[in-house]
Write an enzyme that holds these catalytic residues in place. Structure first.
Site, short mmCIF file in Angstrom:
data_model
loop_
_atom_site.label_atom_id
_atom_site.label_comp_id
_atom_site.label_asym_id
_atom_site.label_seq_id
_atom_site.Cartn_x
_atom_site.Cartn_y
_atom_site.Cartn_z
N CYS A 75 -0.82 39.57 99.87
CA CYS A 75 -0.24 40.17 98.81
C CYS A 75 -0.73 41.64 98.30
CB CYS A 75 -0.50 39.09 97.49
SG CYS A 75 0.30 37.59 97.47
N ALA A 77 -18.42 43.63 95.67
CA ALA A 77 -18.31 44.58 96.99
C ALA A 77 -18.06 43.81 98.08
CB ALA A 77 -19.34 45.85 97.16
N LYS A 123 -9.90 35.17 102.92
CA LYS A 123 -10.49 34.71 102.01
C LYS A 123 -10.91 33.21 102.31
CE LYS A 123 -8.77 33.57 98.16
NZ LYS A 123 -7.59 33.65 96.78
N LYS A 148 0.50 44.47 100.84
CA LYS A 148 1.84 44.54 100.83
C LYS A 148 2.62 45.00 99.25
CE LYS A 148 4.14 40.19 100.06
NZ LYS A 148 5.06 40.52 98.74
N GLU A 196 4.75 34.69 90.36
CA GLU A 196 4.01 33.51 90.68
C GLU A 196 2.53 34.53 91.04
OE1 GLU A 196 3.95 30.33 90.82
OE2 GLU A 196 1.79 31.08 90.67
N THR A 233 8.72 38.65 100.90
CA THR A 233 9.07 40.04 100.57
C THR A 233 8.12 40.85 101.39
OG1 THR A 233 7.95 39.74 98.55
CG2 THR A 233 10.23 39.55 98.65
N ASN A 249 -1.28 42.98 90.70
CA ASN A 249 -1.91 42.91 92.00
C ASN A 249 -2.71 44.48 92.32
OD1 ASN A 249 -1.74 40.35 92.53
ND2 ASN A 249 -0.17 40.68 93.99
P1 NAD Z 1 5.52 32.12 103.37
O1 NAD Z 1 5.81 33.12 104.30
O2 NAD Z 1 4.54 31.41 103.34
O3 NAD Z 1 6.75 31.37 102.97
C1 NAD Z 1 8.30 31.81 102.87
C2 NAD Z 1 9.01 30.90 103.56
O4 NAD Z 1 10.57 30.96 103.10
C3 NAD Z 1 8.93 30.27 105.09
O5 NAD Z 1 8.44 29.08 105.36
C4 NAD Z 1 10.25 30.74 105.51
O6 NAD Z 1 10.52 29.72 106.74
C5 NAD Z 1 10.97 30.35 104.42
N1 NAD Z 1 12.50 31.35 104.60
C6 NAD Z 1 12.84 32.68 104.62
N2 NAD Z 1 14.23 32.52 104.51
C7 NAD Z 1 14.52 31.59 104.19
C8 NAD Z 1 16.04 30.83 103.93
N3 NAD Z 1 16.94 31.91 104.02
N4 NAD Z 1 16.04 29.69 103.40
C9 NAD Z 1 15.05 28.75 103.62
N5 NAD Z 1 13.72 29.06 103.68
C10 NAD Z 1 13.67 30.59 104.04
O7 NAD Z 1 5.46 33.25 101.87
P2 NAD Z 1 4.69 33.10 100.56
O8 NAD Z 1 3.17 33.32 101.00
O9 NAD Z 1 4.93 31.78 100.13
O10 NAD Z 1 5.31 34.14 99.60
C11 NAD Z 1 6.56 34.28 98.95
C12 NAD Z 1 6.57 34.95 98.04
O11 NAD Z 1 5.69 34.81 96.86
C13 NAD Z 1 6.45 36.45 98.37
O12 NAD Z 1 7.20 37.26 97.77
C14 NAD Z 1 4.95 36.81 98.07
O13 NAD Z 1 4.69 38.03 97.92
C15 NAD Z 1 5.04 35.97 96.86
N6 NAD Z 1 3.64 35.51 96.40
C16 NAD Z 1 2.71 34.94 97.41
C17 NAD Z 1 1.50 34.59 96.94
C18 NAD Z 1 0.33 34.17 97.99
O14 NAD Z 1 -0.63 33.75 97.84
N7 NAD Z 1 1.06 33.84 99.13
C19 NAD Z 1 1.20 34.43 95.64
C20 NAD Z 1 1.91 35.10 94.86
C21 NAD Z 1 3.37 35.35 95.21
#
Ligand code: NAD
Length: 433
Positions: free
Chosen positions: A260, A252, A321, A263, A148, A86, A208
């Site tokens: 995260c 610091a 990180k 965005k 998450e 997102t 966040n």
């Molecule tokens: P990411 O970009 O690592 O993974 C997203 C995956 O979704 C990609 O592999 C992409 O190919 C796949 N995808 C997209 N459209 C698709 C579809 N139509 N069908 C199948 N697969 C599809 O993203 P992320 O870091 O895992 O984050 C995902 C969500 O979780 C976001 O909203 C993020 O804000 C939230 N989040 C992330 C974290 C983090 O530390 N990365 C922690 C908490 C919450």
């Protein structure tokens, strides 16, 4: 239970694997064919401590499957998790929900019977309602929010021992199912917290934004410390010992980055703007964090006495990180191109290898070990606090040339740097010249 994770990225892959590890059968779906191919060969597409072993174990035990076939995975599962990205819309603070809504449409198109849809992606307030609108036969689906909170680098541990599990829904049935799903973690002490759907969506953004605020606050205090001859670490400790404040996220460093905080702070401001609410604190956090990146560059000018031209600058660590290979919004993505533009010669080493983001840049070279990267360095910038940077062999590094150290993570004590006669700059502490 049978689960389907749509989106096998940092969140979908970690939580899917960990759900399999607590006994569920999990189908991880992704549209990225290469990612799924690699996973089916037993290779993790991301660097996350402890994850590779868990993937292999659960894959072998036939509780974890990887596929691009969304229809098949959906129809084998009772609960469908949306875990796609997102990001912010281009040149905008608002959140791009297109990936989430596309998945909602696909679920609606392919599901043959009743399904529970759980949003794990971080989504703006009201997204659950929007997802419902994109489902053709609304009655077939229950849409729940389950944000998450895992931290990259500690993600497996965070899944196993979460501070809280947040479930947002208006249906007691949803709470019962989700409690059952997470029971092994709840039995180990995880707090199961329920609220309505919009409440759960906002908890994630508010959490966040608060953590980003804490980091930004101590970073500004560090600026003050630098001007007044105070050690910011004493301030962090003195403040953080107050249980009402707490010491975490009060160290610091450079500006915050990652997938995260940047965005989600922007996303929260845009959510508030739609509700005609001025989140002035979060807005100034975003502004201060942006300003900080320029401040770091200014400090490099100060270290060199203005000119970085032809100076050999080495980055140790480039990810946002340690213990992750994630480059999203890392401060190095801002600093390195700026330094190159001003004719510095940059090299870097990162334990997770070369980064595609820097491959096309002239005068920016990756080295596969610290010593090679630091050879003939004028300035070494400690950008990421990987453990292996905490006890560098400085006499080996300075064999050819004396270097300056700019420690963005305060990894070294001032006393040690003085003793070793290293010209040393850090964050919110006095300089050793
Ligand atoms: P990411 O970009 O690592 O993974 C997203 C995956 O979704 C990609 O592999 C992409 O190919 C796949 N995808 C997209 N459209 C698709 C579809 N139509 N069908 C199948 N697969 C599809 O993203 P992320 O870091 O895992 O984050 C995902 C969500 O979780 C976001 O909203 C993020 O804000 C939230 N989040 C992330 C974290 C983090 O530390 N990365 C922690 C908490 C919450």
């Amino acid at each position: 239970m049978n689960l389907c994770m749509i989106g096998t990225g940092y969140v979908g892959l970690v939580s899917g694997t960990c759900f399999a590890d607590i006994g569920h059968t999990v189908y991880c779906v992704d549209k990225d064919i290469n990612k799924i191919k690699r996973l089916n060969l037993g290779q993790s597409p991301i660097f996350e401590p402890g994850l590779d072993e868990l993937i292999k174990e659960n894959y072998r035990s036939k509780r974890l499957f990887f596929t691009t076939n969304i229809s098949e995975a959906l129809n084998k599962s009772d609960i469908i998790f949306i875990c796609v990205g997102t990001p912010n819309k281009k040149n905008s603070l608002s959140v791009d929900l297109s990936y989430v809504l596309k998945v909602a449409k696909e679920i609606s198109k392919f599901s043959k019977n009743k399904k529970i849809i759980v949003t794990k992606s971080t989504v703006p307030v009201g997204s659950g309602d929007l997802i419902e609108k994109h489902l053709k036969n609304k009655k077939k689906f229950t849409v729940i929010s389950n944000p998450e909170f895992l931290r990259e680098g500690d993600a497996v541990r965070d899944f196993r021992y979460p501070d809280r599990i947040v479930i947002g829904s208006n249906s007691p049935y949803a709470f019962k199912i989700m409690k059952n799903l997470y029971l092994p973690l709840i039995n180990k002490g995880a707090k199961f917290f329920t609220t309505n759907r919009k409440g759960a969506e906002l908890i994630k953004y508010a959490s966040n934004a608060f953590l980003a605020t804490k980091i930004t606050f101590i970073n500004e205090i560090a600026n003050l410390c630098e001007q007044t001859g105070i050690n910011v670490e004493d301030i962090s400790l003195g403040m953080g010992s107050d249980a009402r404040i707490g010491g975490r996220f009060l160290r610091a460093g450079p500006a915050y980055g990652g997938s995260c905080f940047p965005k989600d702070t922007k996303g929260l401001v845009s959510i508030a703007e739609k509700a005609k609410i001025d989140l002035s604190i979060v807005k100034s956090v975003i502004k201060s964090n942006e300003k900080r990146k320029f401040l770091l560059l200014k400090r490099i000018d100060y270290i060199f006495g203005k000119n970085v031209k032809n100076k050999r600058i080495v980055f140790l660590g480039v990810t946002f990180k340690p213990n992750t290979d994630d480059m999203r919004d890392a401060v190095s993505l801002f600093m390195i191109p700026h330094l190159l533009k001003r004719k510095a010669i940059v090299s870097y080493y990162d334990p997770t290898g070369e980064k595609k983001e820097f491959q096309k840049l002239n005068n920016c070279n990756f080295y596969s070990d610290v010593d090679k990267a630091c050879k003939n360095a004028d300035l070494i910038i400690l950008h990421t606090e990987w453990d292996e940077f905490k006890s560098l062999n400085f006499s080996k590094i300075s064999r050819n040339k004396k270097f300056i150290l700019y420690d963005l993570r305060n990894l070294y004590s001032l006393a040690e740097m003085k003793r070793k006669k290293i010209k040393y700059f850090s964050i919110g502490r006095s300089n050793i010249n």
